[in-house]
Design an enzyme around this catalytic site. Sequence first.
Site, PDB file in Angstrom:
ATOM      1  N   SER A 185       0.853  -1.189   0.000  1.00 27.84           N
ATOM      2  CA  SER A 185       0.000   0.000   0.000  1.00 27.84           C
ATOM      3  C   SER A 185       0.884   1.231   0.000  1.00 27.84           C
ATOM      4  O   SER A 185       1.990   1.229   0.545  1.00 27.84           O
ATOM      5  CB  SER A 185      -0.906   0.013   1.236  1.00 27.84           C
ATOM      6  OG  SER A 185      -1.535   1.271   1.405  1.00 27.84           O
ATOM      7  N   TYR A 198      -1.515  -0.757  10.265  1.00 28.95           N
ATOM      8  CA  TYR A 198      -1.666  -1.112   8.852  1.00 28.95           C
ATOM      9  C   TYR A 198      -0.490  -0.577   8.042  1.00 28.95           C
ATOM     10  O   TYR A 198       0.107  -1.289   7.230  1.00 28.95           O
ATOM     11  CB  TYR A 198      -2.975  -0.551   8.310  1.00 28.95           C
ATOM     12  CG  TYR A 198      -3.192  -0.811   6.841  1.00 28.95           C
ATOM     13  CD1 TYR A 198      -3.615  -2.062   6.397  1.00 28.95           C
ATOM     14  CD2 TYR A 198      -2.979   0.193   5.884  1.00 28.95           C
ATOM     15  CE1 TYR A 198      -3.818  -2.310   5.043  1.00 28.95           C
ATOM     16  CE2 TYR A 198      -3.174  -0.050   4.534  1.00 28.95           C
ATOM     17  CZ  TYR A 198      -3.597  -1.296   4.115  1.00 28.95           C
ATOM     18  OH  TYR A 198      -3.781  -1.539   2.783  1.00 28.95           O
TER      19      TYR A 198
END
Length: 304
Positions: A185, A198
């Site tokens: 990501s 995350y």
Amino acid sequence: MELITQQFFSVLGLLFCIKLALQFLGFIKYLFPHLWGSLPLCFFRSMGEWAVVTGAGDGIGKAYAVELANRGMNIVMISRTLEKMQRVAKEIEQSTGRHVKIIQADFTNNNIYEHINENLKGLEVGVLVNNVGMLHNPDPCRFLSGPDNDKNLINCNITSTVKMTRIILKQMEERKKGLILNISSAFGRFPCPLYAIYSASKAFVTTFSRALQAEYKSKGIIIQAITPYGVSTPMTKNPSTDIVTKSPIDFVRQSLNYVKFGDETFGCLAHEVLGCIINCIPLRVIHSTAVQEQFLKIFSNAHK
């Protein structure tokens, strides 16, 4: 002294121009990928007969399964929800004529990999897409305000990538060819507040991928981290698509054209441009309390 100062700024200006030129070349690669060597139709199948995709029931994983089948590969789908995989498998088999094998597994657990390994025996796996992942919390929040699901997230985002790579990479090394795509990501490219765990997990995925590519590129294996910004998926609550927020299939089709563009790519031109813009923002601005509070306010108002 004045001469030295002039030389210093001349060198600084030259380095800045070189940096801009390199960034421009990066954009040219995305705009005209065929100039950097187009992939033949048989490229993915030449890696091996089967592609393994984790988290393949929906979102980006489903899109990779569908698109790799369109490009000639048989598909192994691995995910938790059997019903979703069965629907996707039927769709792929009917539309492409490729074979699909389903393995049900919950990647928040650590006791699944022997079962997966047994079910992959005898298959010539040419492509592995480590896609499965989860968010600490769907909306931005400070670490202690989110759920205590740290173990599940680490197992799903980090352990799954390591374990699946270990299973598949062995046979790729023996055959001296293969492609591993690790879906990271853009939030893993810098310490991202309000998505702390995350962000950290995706930073691991990116670093792990780039280190492995350095180790195995001489053996004919491509290992690439893909670091997208917005993609409309169930994990992100299916936001409307636009110039930045891509549909899964649009994003995947672009990203598969860039598998030879290096050990890390944003996956599409729009995210490459956005990444360059965000890289120009000082980290202290992103980390400021005022910016964090504004983000929290925006998402709070959106749910009212």
